[in-house]
Design a protein around this motif. Structure first.
Motif, PDB file in Angstrom:
ATOM      1  N   VAL A  88       0.790  -1.049   0.128  1.00  0.00           N
ATOM      2  CA  VAL A  88       0.022   0.042   0.037  1.00  0.00           C
ATOM      3  C   VAL A  88       1.051   1.250   0.016  1.00  0.00           C
ATOM      4  O   VAL A  88       1.445   1.444   0.895  1.00  0.00           O
ATOM      5  CB  VAL A  88      -0.767   0.014   1.258  1.00  0.00           C
ATOM      6  N   PRO A  89       1.105   1.730  -1.295  1.00  0.00           N
ATOM      7  CA  PRO A  89       1.913   3.097  -1.153  1.00  0.00           C
ATOM      8  C   PRO A  89       1.376   4.238  -0.121  1.00  0.00           C
ATOM      9  O   PRO A  89       0.307   4.376  -0.180  1.00  0.00           O
ATOM     10  CB  PRO A  89       1.865   3.549  -2.755  1.00  0.00           C
ATOM     11  N   ALA A  93       2.411  -3.810   5.792  1.00  0.00           N
ATOM     12  CA  ALA A  93       3.090  -4.494   4.973  1.00  0.00           C
ATOM     13  C   ALA A  93       2.331  -4.597   3.550  1.00  0.00           C
ATOM     14  O   ALA A  93       2.896  -4.555   2.558  1.00  0.00           O
ATOM     15  CB  ALA A  93       3.535  -5.802   5.419  1.00  0.00           C
ATOM     16  N   GLY A  94       1.219  -4.093   3.774  1.00  0.00           N
ATOM     17  CA  GLY A  94       0.403  -4.266   2.512  1.00  0.00           C
ATOM     18  C   GLY A  94      -0.921  -5.228   2.871  1.00  0.00           C
ATOM     19  O   GLY A  94      -1.419  -5.083   4.127  1.00  0.00           O
ATOM     20  N   ILE A  95      -1.918  -5.410   1.684  1.00  0.00           N
ATOM     21  CA  ILE A  95      -2.908  -6.061   1.878  1.00  0.00           C
ATOM     22  C   ILE A  95      -2.948  -7.215   1.314  1.00  0.00           C
ATOM     23  O   ILE A  95      -2.108  -7.517   0.262  1.00  0.00           O
ATOM     24  CB  ILE A  95      -4.274  -5.307   1.596  1.00  0.00           C
ATOM     25  N   LEU A 114      -7.266  -8.726   3.852  1.00  0.00           N
ATOM     26  CA  LEU A 114      -6.616  -8.354   5.152  1.00  0.00           C
ATOM     27  C   LEU A 114      -5.537  -7.425   5.122  1.00  0.00           C
ATOM     28  O   LEU A 114      -4.674  -7.505   4.095  1.00  0.00           O
ATOM     29  CB  LEU A 114      -6.071  -9.820   5.754  1.00  0.00           C
ATOM     30  N   THR A 115      -5.385  -6.462   6.273  1.00  0.00           N
ATOM     31  CA  THR A 115      -4.368  -5.701   6.284  1.00  0.00           C
ATOM     32  C   THR A 115      -3.243  -6.451   6.904  1.00  0.00           C
ATOM     33  O   THR A 115      -3.304  -7.112   8.029  1.00  0.00           O
ATOM     34  CB  THR A 115      -5.020  -4.472   7.123  1.00  0.00           C
ATOM     35  N   VAL A 116      -1.948  -6.455   6.278  1.00  0.00           N
ATOM     36  CA  VAL A 116      -0.882  -7.319   6.872  1.00  0.00           C
ATOM     37  C   VAL A 116      -0.061  -6.172   7.576  1.00  0.00           C
ATOM     38  O   VAL A 116       0.275  -5.178   7.134  1.00  0.00           O
ATOM     39  CB  VAL A 116      -0.047  -7.815   5.636  1.00  0.00           C
ATOM     40  N   ILE A 117       0.073  -6.480   8.905  1.00  0.00           N
ATOM     41  CA  ILE A 117       0.921  -5.776   9.977  1.00  0.00           C
ATOM     42  C   ILE A 117       2.244  -6.627  10.077  1.00  0.00           C
ATOM     43  O   ILE A 117       2.413  -7.609  10.609  1.00  0.00           O
ATOM     44  CB  ILE A 117       0.097  -5.682  11.129  1.00  0.00           C
ATOM     45  N   GLY A 131     -13.421  -4.363  14.018  1.00  0.00           N
ATOM     46  CA  GLY A 131     -14.227  -4.460  12.435  1.00  0.00           C
ATOM     47  C   GLY A 131     -13.371  -4.857  11.383  1.00  0.00           C
ATOM     48  O   GLY A 131     -13.934  -5.025  10.325  1.00  0.00           O
ATOM     49  N   HIS A 132     -12.114  -4.650  11.507  1.00  0.00           N
ATOM     50  CA  HIS A 132     -11.472  -4.838  10.145  1.00  0.00           C
ATOM     51  C   HIS A 132     -10.391  -6.290  10.457  1.00  0.00           C
ATOM     52  O   HIS A 132     -10.165  -6.490  12.008  1.00  0.00           O
ATOM     53  CB  HIS A 132     -10.466  -3.782  10.149  1.00  0.00           C
ATOM     54  N   ALA A 133     -10.278  -7.018   9.697  1.00  0.00           N
ATOM     55  CA  ALA A 133      -9.237  -8.144   9.586  1.00  0.00           C
ATOM     56  C   ALA A 133      -8.021  -7.640   9.622  1.00  0.00           C
ATOM     57  O   ALA A 133      -7.474  -7.033   8.569  1.00  0.00           O
ATOM     58  CB  ALA A 133      -9.947  -9.316   8.923  1.00  0.00           C
ATOM     59  N   TYR A 134      -6.888  -8.223  10.221  1.00  0.00           N
ATOM     60  CA  TYR A 134      -5.639  -8.151   9.903  1.00  0.00           C
ATOM     61  C   TYR A 134      -4.745  -9.357   9.819  1.00  0.00           C
ATOM     62  O   TYR A 134      -5.179 -10.633  10.608  1.00  0.00           O
ATOM     63  CB  TYR A 134      -4.935  -7.147  10.963  1.00  0.00           C
ATOM     64  N   ALA A 135      -3.842  -9.422   9.379  1.00  0.00           N
ATOM     65  CA  ALA A 135      -2.782 -10.573   9.345  1.00  0.00           C
ATOM     66  C   ALA A 135      -1.565 -10.144  10.019  1.00  0.00           C
ATOM     67  O   ALA A 135      -0.805  -8.943   9.659  1.00  0.00           O
ATOM     68  CB  ALA A 135      -2.529 -11.183   7.961  1.00  0.00           C
TER      69      ALA A 135
END
Lengths: 807, 150
Positions: free
Chosen positions: B34-35, B42-44, B52-55, B81-85
């Protein structure tokens, strides 16, 4: 009808339906205590609910039944058949009355007392009652024919009333589940495409797709709510406000049946309220002032909703004093929005739209009703957040009209996928005005300080490099530029330079995590067909971050196109290009869907006419040179007449131009509509009618929608014949088919056998013979006669298309 | 007390997540960057049809990327309410807590204190119980809070 009343009717109905079985059982066994309780609860509830409404007859009936049943429950009285009959007669009557209430009819007078009396008389009359007072219980439940009551039931009415109430969260879960299913389907479709043709899977998959799209439609409708729910509160709001301000206002609501996404209704609630406050506070004059200016004492506020395509327009119109041009301009100049010179050049229409600029408010006194610091700029901002827009027009002394445009739904939008660096991004289609591909020189790309400008159709348009916006490694800018021209809701136009255009389609937009949203560049994420997540660009915000959103000042620098376009608009516009024969050609711009780039390998010259595969569709291709292509990439114009599409190969796309010079007809060449001059050079304008008549064909979608061909179930057919048939654009079906759409290929002897048995396939048949020499007089094709086979397949397909186009 | 925990390693430290928060453990596929997003994102990535939003947990702590490779599996968690990896050094095991989360003398250091609910004893030894929301908020969250307060 009143909501509360509708609720009452629905609830009574529900209870009647639910207790239907109980009524039958109670009739069979009056001593059954559990049934007695159920029926007692029913009449008790009806009695209680009647208290809210003025239904004395319903109340007295249910009250009497309740009393009798209460006696039974307390053991003061034994339920016998006569009592059951009397109670059921009352329940019957209640059902009829509810029907009448709903239909808005008067229920015939009389008869209630007899029913009530029957309750008390029951013990004595028990043995003598021959004719039952009520309809058989079963009839009551089936709600079929009417036996006892004077009012007739209306079956259609009942069907319409079958509704259930659901928690909103459950609905949301179903909706997101369906969105996920659509994405999963897209993923599966992609994998199936990679795996090649698999007739056994493709069929069920197509069915799945069709079902899913049905379900999605239904779900989308579930999301929808009538705008009535929003309008319902307005008359009261208007009444309260006008009373507070000592004005008289009549409100006229129209289009309450327009349906809108639930979330969207919530989003526009505040903006709408704000505009109404404004209209009553500033727009509509006090009664005395109105009379003085020859108007009716009572002001008129009309609010109307209209659906047009994918957007809803809401118009709020008052017949008040109109916007004060002088005060707006004075304020705009005082706050530095515009200079006096700019003011002089501005039209009234443009001037009044300044009221949406940040920090603009003409109200000199802050009243309690409007002007509490929330300006119209916030209204506009909120609408733009959901892809909507607002504008105002006003006639002095006659009134003001605000027009809101809002998209139907939030979560599924049409989008364009673009590539920059090695990454793809999506842009909401609503913003995309045009896609342009040209060299930097043709666009006069210049850099003014840090800002890049291009010149397009005589306008200088600010230009952002998406790679720079996102901080990605961009490509060399000396090559051809691909520009997406984006029109913001505020009317500002800017160009976004991308590297490639990918595709467009419906995108299911999902919210992003807050930390990602904070960057201000993205509005959400979506998954592409191949399952890759893609970020949706927040176009409005990107423009705002780069100061491209009008602040009045920038708006006057560029001629607003509705003024600039005036007299020139009549000139037809055309796309100018050079074809492979070196001629300068033009085709009317309305026909050009897109500029495509195809690789040479996507071009198929096997048939009599060349075709090209674009995004999984096989489309006719014209304008190819006879010699092999010099490069492996080919620039194509995608032309469409609404139904069919075809591609025109071009050597180079020049520009979109206006054909201002005279068009000279060229009768000797049917493919040319006319010759004309562009910049002093002759240009041939393609005759679109002739072009589509000769070459157009409706697009054939890749698997599924392609024509099918049944082959004999043999190794030879599978390994040698099938590839040829597939290459000719057919899907393969092995074995027999009874579908008339399917072209069947049979060996001659099998055909003869089938003919003898009277089981000739229904669709077109291509007969193959094993020997090169023909003994049947042209009815068969030698099985290795490739050209003959292709010609026969093409002919069969054209017959199918022609058949398909017949109404 | 007997809460189930997922034991992970972040920057070489043993940490614990409440098993209740961890929806699943997935193999991380392609991550779409994600610029212009904060560097701890790290991205999605796609999980079935979800994004997923990657942390990157090391960066989310403010510790820098480090040179050790991360596990190719990630813990999927939901927050707000959001999903993360969560990209971590390693996902070790599931175990049971044997104590409540508590503080240790001297604290955990500023980066860790921000995301730690405390030390927790488990069947397989002590671990630092992570406050998921604080971890996902990233290292800048504290700074902006301070700025907002100032």
């Amino acid at each position: 009808m009143d909501d509360l009343l509708a609720e009452f009717i629905a609830e009574t109905r529900e209870m009647l339906e639910a207790s239907g079985g109980e009524i039958v059982a109670w009739e069979a066994d009056p001593g059954d205590r559990a049934r007695l309780d159920t029926i007692f609860r029913f009449v008790h509830t009806v009695k209680g609910n009647c208290g809210f409404f003025d239904f004395p007859r319903l109340a007295s009936l249910s009250h009497a039944a309740e009393d009798a049943l209460a006696d039974c429950r307390a053991g003061r009285r034994e339920p016998d058949r006569a009592l059951v009959s009397a109670v059921l007669a009352i329940i019957d009557r209640i059902a009829h009355m509810v029907d009448a209430i709903e239909a808005g009819e008067e229920f015939p007078e009389g008869g209630d007392e007899a029913l009530i009396a029957a309750l008390d008389a029951a013990p004595e009359a028990a043995d003598t009652t021959e004719t039952p007072l009520h309809a058989p219980a079963s009839a009551l439940i089936e709600r079929g024919e009417d036996a006892a009551g004077p009012a007739t039931r209306r079956a259609d009415n009942l069907a319409a009333q079958r509704t259930i109430r659901l928690p909103v969260e459950l609905l949301d879960r179903v909706m997101s589940g369906v969105s996920d299913m659509v994405l999963a389907r897209n993923d599966l479709a992609h994998r199936l495409r990679q795996a090649g043709n698999q007739p056994t899977i493709d069929g069920p998959f197509e069915r799945l797709t069709a079902i899913l799209s049905d379900v999605r439609d239904a779900i989308t409708r579930m999301r929808m709510q009538r705008i009535e729910t929003l309008f319902g509160a307005l008359p009261r709001l208007v009444r309260d406000l006008s009373a507070e301000l000592g004005k008289q206002v009549m409100v006229d609501l129209d289009g309450g049946d327009v349906e809108l996404d639930r979330e969207m209704i919530e989003t526009i609630r505040d903006p709408l309220t704000h505009l109404i406050r404004n209209a009553i506070d500033h727009g509509i004059e006090a009664p005395a002032a109105r009379l003085a200016s020859g108007k009716r004492e009572i002001g008129m506020l009309a609010i109307a909703a209209r659906q047009s395509g994918n957007t809803i327009a809401i118009v709020i119109r008052d017949d008040g004093r109109g916007l004060d041009e002088e005060r707006i301009s004075a304020k705009a100049i005082a706050t530095g929005l515009i200079t006096p010179a700019e003011r002089a050049a501005m039209s009234r229409d443009k001037l009044v739209n300044l009221i949406f600029e940040p920090g603009f408010s003409t109200a000199e006194t802050v009243s309690s009703v409007s002007g509490r610091g929330v300006g119209l700029d916030v209204v506009r901002q909120n609408l733009e957040k959901v892809g909507g827009s607002i504008k105002v027009s006003s006639v002095p002394g006659e009134g003001t009209q605000f027009t809101l445009q809002i998209p139907l739904t939030l979560s599924i939008i049409a989008g364009l996928t673009v590539e920059v660096g090695t990454q793809r991004f999506a842009i909401p289609q609503g913003y995309v005005e045009e896609i342009v591909q040209a060299s930097p020189e043709a666009l006069e790309l210049t850099r003014m300080g840090e800002t890049a400008l291009i010149t397009f159709r005589g306008n200088r348009i600010p230009c952002l490099m998406l790679a720079d916006v996102l901080g990605l490694e961009g490509r060399d800018a000396r090559r051809d530029l691909t520009l997406v021209l984006l029109r913001l809701a505020s009317g500002d136009l800017f160009a976004l330079v991308v590297e490639r255009i990918h595709s467009h389609g419906d995108l299911v937009v999902k919210p992003l995590a807050p930390a990602v949203m904070k960057s201000g560049l993205y509005a959400g994420s979506t998954l592409l067909d191949d399952g890759q997540p893609v970020l949706l660009l927040d176009v409005t915000n990107i423009a705002a971050l780069h100061d491209l959103v009008s602040d009045g000042r920038s708006r006057v620098l560029q001629p607003l196109d509705d003024e600039a376009a005036g007299p020139v608009a009549a000139a037809p516009r055309a796309m100018l290009f050079a074809d492979f024969a070196g001629r300068r050609m033009a085709v009317r711009l309305e026909l050009v869907q897109r500029i495509e780039t195809a690789s040479a390998s996507a071009i198929d010259r096997s048939a009599a006419r060349p075709r090209v595969v674009i995004e999984g569709q096989i489309l006719p291709l014209v304008g190819l040179p006879d010699t092999p292509l010099a490069s492996d990439k080919l620039r194509l114009l995608r032309l469409g007449d609404g139904a069919c599409e075809l591609l025109h190969a071009v050597r180079a796309v020049e520009d979109a131009v206006e054909l201002t010079e005279a068009l000279v007809a060229v009768p000797e060449d049917p493919l040319i509509e006319a010759m004309t001059l562009v910049d002093g050079q002759p240009v041939a304008l393609i005759d679109a009618h002739e072009l589509f008549a000769r070459h157009g064909e409706a697009p054939l979608a890749a698997p599924g929608a392609r024509p099918r061909c049944a082959l004999p179930d043999s190794d030879w057919a599978r390994t040698i014949l099938a590839p040829l048939v597939t290459a000719a654009g057919y899907d393969i079906v092995i074995g027999d088919s009874t579908d008339s759409d399917v072209v069947t290929i049979l060996s001659e002897d099998v055909f003869e056998a089938a003919e003898a048995l009277g089981r000739v396939p229904v669709g077109p048949v291509i007969r193959l013979r094993d020997h090169p020499e023909d003994r049947t007089g042209g009815a068969t094709i030698y099985r290795y006669d490739r050209d003959g086979l292709l010609a026969a397949l093409a002919a069969a397909r054209h017959a199918r298309i022609a058949g398909g186009l017949r109404p | 007390m007997s809460e189930l925990l997922v034991i992970i390693q972040i920057a070489g430290r043993r940490c614990a997540l409440s098993a209740h928060d961890v929806k699943s453990v997935i193999e991380i596929g392609t991550i779409t960057p994600v610029p212009r997003a904060p560097d701890f994102i790290a991205g999605i990535t796609a999980l079935r049809s979800q994004a997923l939003t990657v942390i990157d947990c090391r960066r989310a702590l403010g510790l820098g990327a480090g040179d050790k490779p991360t596990d190719d599996r990630a813990a999927v968690v939901a927050s707000g309410g959001h999903a993360y990896a969560l990209m971590v050094d390693a996902i070790e095991d599931i175990t049971t807590a044997t104590s409540e989360a508590g503080q240790v003398p001297g604290g955990f250091g500023p980066e860790w204190s921000r995301v730690a609910r405390g030390m927790i004893e488990t069947m397989t030894g002590p671990a630092l119980l992570i406050d998921l929301a604080a971890l996902i908020a990233g290292p800048d969250a504290v700074r902006s809070e301070i700025e907002a307060a100032a």
